[in-house]
Scaffold this motif. Structure first.
Motif, mmCIF file in Angstrom:
data_model
loop_
_atom_site.group_PDB
_atom_site.id
_atom_site.type_symbol
_atom_site.label_atom_id
_atom_site.label_comp_id
_atom_site.label_asym_id
_atom_site.label_seq_id
_atom_site.Cartn_x
_atom_site.Cartn_y
_atom_site.Cartn_z
ATOM 1 N N GLN A 163 8.611 6.076 -24.857
ATOM 2 C CA GLN A 163 7.929 6.694 -23.719
ATOM 3 C C GLN A 163 7.633 5.672 -22.625
ATOM 4 O O GLN A 163 7.745 5.977 -21.433
ATOM 5 C CB GLN A 163 6.631 7.366 -24.175
ATOM 6 N N LEU A 164 7.273 4.460 -23.007
ATOM 7 C CA LEU A 164 7.068 3.400 -22.015
ATOM 8 C C LEU A 164 8.346 3.162 -21.215
ATOM 9 O O LEU A 164 8.319 3.048 -19.981
ATOM 10 C CB LEU A 164 6.644 2.104 -22.706
ATOM 11 N N HIS A 165 9.460 3.081 -21.926
ATOM 12 C CA HIS A 165 10.746 2.819 -21.272
ATOM 13 C C HIS A 165 11.113 3.944 -20.307
ATOM 14 O O HIS A 165 11.529 3.689 -19.159
ATOM 15 C CB HIS A 165 11.832 2.657 -22.336
ATOM 16 N N LEU A 166 10.947 5.184 -20.743
ATOM 17 C CA LEU A 166 11.333 6.318 -19.900
ATOM 18 C C LEU A 166 10.382 6.490 -18.712
ATOM 19 O O LEU A 166 10.803 6.908 -17.628
ATOM 20 C CB LEU A 166 11.374 7.594 -20.743
ATOM 21 N N THR A 167 9.110 6.164 -18.903
ATOM 22 C CA THR A 167 8.160 6.230 -17.788
ATOM 23 C C THR A 167 8.507 5.189 -16.735
ATOM 24 O O THR A 167 8.518 5.474 -15.528
ATOM 25 C CB THR A 167 6.723 6.010 -18.281
ATOM 26 N N ARG A 168 8.787 3.980 -17.185
ATOM 27 C CA ARG A 168 9.158 2.913 -16.244
ATOM 28 C C ARG A 168 10.419 3.289 -15.467
ATOM 29 O O ARG A 168 10.512 3.063 -14.255
ATOM 30 C CB ARG A 168 9.382 1.603 -16.996
ATOM 31 N N LYS A 169 11.368 3.881 -16.154
ATOM 32 C CA LYS A 169 12.615 4.291 -15.500
ATOM 33 C C LYS A 169 12.339 5.291 -14.385
ATOM 34 O O LYS A 169 12.908 5.195 -13.287
ATOM 35 C CB LYS A 169 13.556 4.898 -16.544
ATOM 36 N N ARG A 170 11.443 6.233 -14.630
ATOM 37 C CA ARG A 170 11.107 7.227 -13.608
ATOM 38 C C ARG A 170 10.356 6.589 -12.438
ATOM 39 O O ARG A 170 10.588 6.924 -11.277
ATOM 40 C CB ARG A 170 10.279 8.358 -14.226
ATOM 41 N N GLN B 260 0.836 -1.201 0.000
ATOM 42 C CA GLN B 260 0.000 0.000 0.000
ATOM 43 C C GLN B 260 0.873 1.255 0.000
ATOM 44 O O GLN B 260 0.586 2.224 -0.719
ATOM 45 C CB GLN B 260 -0.921 -0.007 1.218
ATOM 46 N N ALA B 261 1.938 1.238 0.790
ATOM 47 C CA ALA B 261 2.845 2.388 0.843
ATOM 48 C C ALA B 261 3.563 2.578 -0.495
ATOM 49 O O ALA B 261 3.727 3.712 -0.972
ATOM 50 C CB ALA B 261 3.861 2.198 1.964
ATOM 51 N N THR B 262 3.984 1.473 -1.104
ATOM 52 C CA THR B 262 4.643 1.553 -2.412
ATOM 53 C C THR B 262 3.694 2.110 -3.462
ATOM 54 O O THR B 262 4.065 2.974 -4.268
ATOM 55 C CB THR B 262 5.137 0.162 -2.846
ATOM 56 N N SER B 263 2.463 1.621 -3.443
ATOM 57 C CA SER B 263 1.459 2.099 -4.394
ATOM 58 C C SER B 263 1.203 3.594 -4.219
ATOM 59 O O SER B 263 1.124 4.348 -5.198
ATOM 60 C CB SER B 263 0.155 1.315 -4.204
ATOM 61 N N PHE B 264 1.089 4.032 -2.971
ATOM 62 C CA PHE B 264 0.859 5.458 -2.702
ATOM 63 C C PHE B 264 2.027 6.292 -3.220
ATOM 64 O O PHE B 264 1.832 7.351 -3.834
ATOM 65 C CB PHE B 264 0.677 5.680 -1.198
ATOM 66 N N ASN B 265 3.232 5.814 -2.983
ATOM 67 C CA ASN B 265 4.434 6.524 -3.421
ATOM 68 C C ASN B 265 4.459 6.676 -4.942
ATOM 69 O O ASN B 265 4.723 7.764 -5.479
ATOM 70 C CB ASN B 265 5.672 5.767 -2.940
ATOM 71 N N ILE B 266 4.163 5.591 -5.646
ATOM 72 C CA ILE B 266 4.188 5.642 -7.111
ATOM 73 C C ILE B 266 3.076 6.536 -7.647
ATOM 74 O O ILE B 266 3.299 7.370 -8.537
ATOM 75 C CB ILE B 266 4.059 4.224 -7.695
ATOM 76 N N ASN B 267 1.874 6.362 -7.122
ATOM 77 C CA ASN B 267 0.744 7.161 -7.610
ATOM 78 C C ASN B 267 0.939 8.650 -7.340
ATOM 79 O O ASN B 267 0.460 9.493 -8.106
ATOM 80 C CB ASN B 267 -0.558 6.680 -6.964
ATOM 81 N N HIS B 268 1.649 8.959 -6.261
ATOM 82 C CA HIS B 268 1.927 10.358 -5.938
ATOM 83 C C HIS B 268 2.757 11.024 -7.039
ATOM 84 O O HIS B 268 2.597 12.226 -7.308
ATOM 85 C CB HIS B 268 2.667 10.439 -4.599
ATOM 86 N N HIS B 269 3.623 10.237 -7.684
ATOM 87 C CA HIS B 269 4.502 10.784 -8.718
ATOM 88 C C HIS B 269 4.054 10.430 -10.138
ATOM 89 O O HIS B 269 4.653 10.913 -11.107
ATOM 90 C CB HIS B 269 5.935 10.258 -8.536
ATOM 91 N N LEU B 270 3.035 9.584 -10.272
ATOM 92 C CA LEU B 270 2.751 8.986 -11.576
ATOM 93 C C LEU B 270 2.414 10.019 -12.649
ATOM 94 O O LEU B 270 2.911 9.937 -13.777
ATOM 95 C CB LEU B 270 1.609 7.970 -11.453
ATOM 96 N N GLU B 271 1.582 10.982 -12.318
ATOM 97 C CA GLU B 271 1.193 11.970 -13.328
ATOM 98 C C GLU B 271 2.405 12.754 -13.819
ATOM 99 O O GLU B 271 2.593 12.941 -15.030
ATOM 100 C CB GLU B 271 0.138 12.924 -12.763
ATOM 101 N N SER B 272 3.241 13.193 -12.897
ATOM 102 C CA SER B 272 4.427 13.952 -13.302
ATOM 103 C C SER B 272 5.438 13.050 -14.006
ATOM 104 O O SER B 272 6.099 13.478 -14.967
ATOM 105 C CB SER B 272 5.076 14.622 -12.089
ATOM 106 N N ASP B 273 5.561 11.796 -13.563
ATOM 107 C CA ASP B 273 6.482 10.866 -14.221
ATOM 108 C C ASP B 273 6.086 10.656 -15.681
ATOM 109 O O ASP B 273 6.938 10.669 -16.580
ATOM 110 C CB ASP B 273 6.493 9.514 -13.496
ATOM 111 N N CYS B 274 4.799 10.448 -15.925
ATOM 112 C CA CYS B 274 4.320 10.236 -17.293
ATOM 113 C C CYS B 274 4.503 11.491 -18.141
ATOM 114 O O CYS B 274 4.910 11.419 -19.310
ATOM 115 C CB CYS B 274 2.853 9.816 -17.278
ATOM 116 N N ALA B 275 4.212 12.643 -17.551
ATOM 117 C CA ALA B 275 4.346 13.900 -18.291
ATOM 118 C C ALA B 275 5.803 14.179 -18.638
ATOM 119 O O ALA B 275 6.131 14.569 -19.775
ATOM 120 C CB ALA B 275 3.763 15.047 -17.468
ATOM 121 N N LEU B 276 6.695 13.979 -17.670
ATOM 122 C CA LEU B 276 8.112 14.227 -17.912
ATOM 123 C C LEU B 276 8.691 13.223 -18.907
ATOM 124 O O LEU B 276 9.547 13.575 -19.731
ATOM 125 C CB LEU B 276 8.881 14.171 -16.592
#
Length: 383
Positions: A177-184, A55-71
């Motif tokens: 983009q998939l590769h760079l998103t996963r990296k972030r 749950q903590a890992t999921s929260f951490n990823i979702n917190h950054h997911l929008e910016s990670d995908c955009a970047l």
């Protein structure tokens, strides 16, 4: 010793043995953990996937997911925009970003709420060989099938974006983009979190770029197909190790190679190289199983020509990878197995050689000549 319960894959059109080989590649390689630290590592691995930890890992990823995908989208445009002519439509790029974010969100949600490796967590101490890995997969198959049902519709929507596009470069944009998103995404996690989450992210990569579902649907109907299947079942568990060996050979042969992702020695290039080498092998085995090279000629080769030209990967390096994979596989086969494998292997080598820019063919032929003695020995023992 714990005995894993055998589970049949759902659906009569699925080759259960090939499905197990595919899924086994996603299991952490517990057998490679050093014995003197194994207990400590196993404890850390277990603690990283408790309900609270996931749950903590999921929260951490979702917190950054929008910016990670955009970047990642911005990084992809900066990386490829100068080479794309015409540039992809802005609406298509936006749709790609939306679909990619949706799929990653679903994968992360599944990681938190429907952890596919739950059935084997208590038994990681006995998964100490490839045979035990394949046995353990029996417990994972039902959970994996459920994940595929969840992700499947979103994957079809993502594929529809670039299949409907008039710009054939869009697929290269998507894979980058998939590769760079996963990296972030992975940059926010501890190594122990990554151990369990990386398989979820690799599933997306492989479903988009590799024909594993088609491979797993093959059911032999002739004696020749049965023989080909036996060879594939012997060698496919070694896909990852053959990719690692091929990458090391490429490091020695092309130490100065630089692509748009960086030097061949960099972690980013290593990750993408291993993914591509795994992809090559999946397509090679599909050709062997179907006794046809058309899937490489019509699908893989056009994809490679698009993506590698965009990312400044020299075609001679691509060809070297294919050549090394085939040579390495041949060296591990018995004479009658080589005869089965070589039927398609020779055609595949020719397809890649003939597809490359004319000016690179002479250099590659010289490289092949240096291996003439080994090749002659293999040829002689396969007759």
């Amino acid at each position: 010793m714990y005995e894993f319960k055998r589970v049949q894959a759902a659906g009569a059109d699925i080759n259960n043995e090939l499905l197990k080989i595919w899924i086994a590649r996603y299991l952490p390689e517990f057998d490679k953990i050093s014995h003197h630290v194994r207990n400590h590592v196993e404890q850390r691995l277990r603690s990283s996937i408790t309900d609270e930890a996931r749950q903590a890992t999921s929260f951490n990823i979702n917190h950054h997911l929008e910016s990670d995908c955009a970047l990642a989208a911005v990084d992809t445009q900066q990386l490829l925009s100068k080479k794309l002519s015409p540039s992809p439509d802005s609406w298509e790029l936006q749709e790609l970003s939306i679909k990619i974010k949706q799929i990653y969100a679903v994968l992360i949600d599944s990681y938190e709420k429907s952890f596919i490796f739950s059935p084997i967590v208590d038994y990681i101490h006995v998964i100490d060989s490839e045979e035990r890995r394949l046995e353990a997969v029996d417990l994972v198959i039902p959970h994996f099938a459920s994940l595929m049902l969840t992700v499947g519709p979103l994957l079809r929507e993502l594929k529809a974006v670039y299949f409907s596009s008039v710009n054939h470069h869009l697929v290269g944009f998507m894979t980058t983009q998939l590769h760079l998103t996963r990296k972030r995404i992975l940059s926010h996690l501890t190594p122990y979190d990554c151990t369990w989450l990386v398989p979820y992210l690799h599933v997306l990569d492989e479903l988009m770029c590799m024909p594993w579902q088609r491979i797993c649907s093959i059911v032999p109907s002739t004696s020749n197909m049965t023989q080909s299947l036996a060879v594939a079942r012997k060698m496919m568990p070694q896909i990852s190790s053959i990719s690692a060996y091929t990458y090391q050979q490429a490091l020695q042969t092309f130490p100065k190679h630089i692509s748009s992702q960086g030097r061949i020695q960099s972690a980013a290039v290593q990750a993408s190289s291993l993914r591509d080498l795994n992809m090559f092998q999946a397509y090679i085995w599909l050709c062997v199983l179907e006794d046809s090279s058309s899937v490489i000629e019509k699908q893989l080769l056009p994809l490679c020509l698009q993506v590698f030209s965009l990312t400044d990967v020299q075609w001679k390096l691509v060809n070297f990878g294919v050549q090394t994979i085939i040579k390495t596989i041949l060296e591990q086969l018995l004479p009658h197995e080589r005869a089965i494998f070589k039927k398609q292997a020779g055609i595949i080598e020719s397809l890649f050689l003939n597809a490359q820019p004319q000016e690179e063919q002479v250099a590659l032929l010289q490289l092949q000549t240096s291996d003439a003695v080994d090749a002659a020995n293999l040829t002689g023992t396969s007759n």
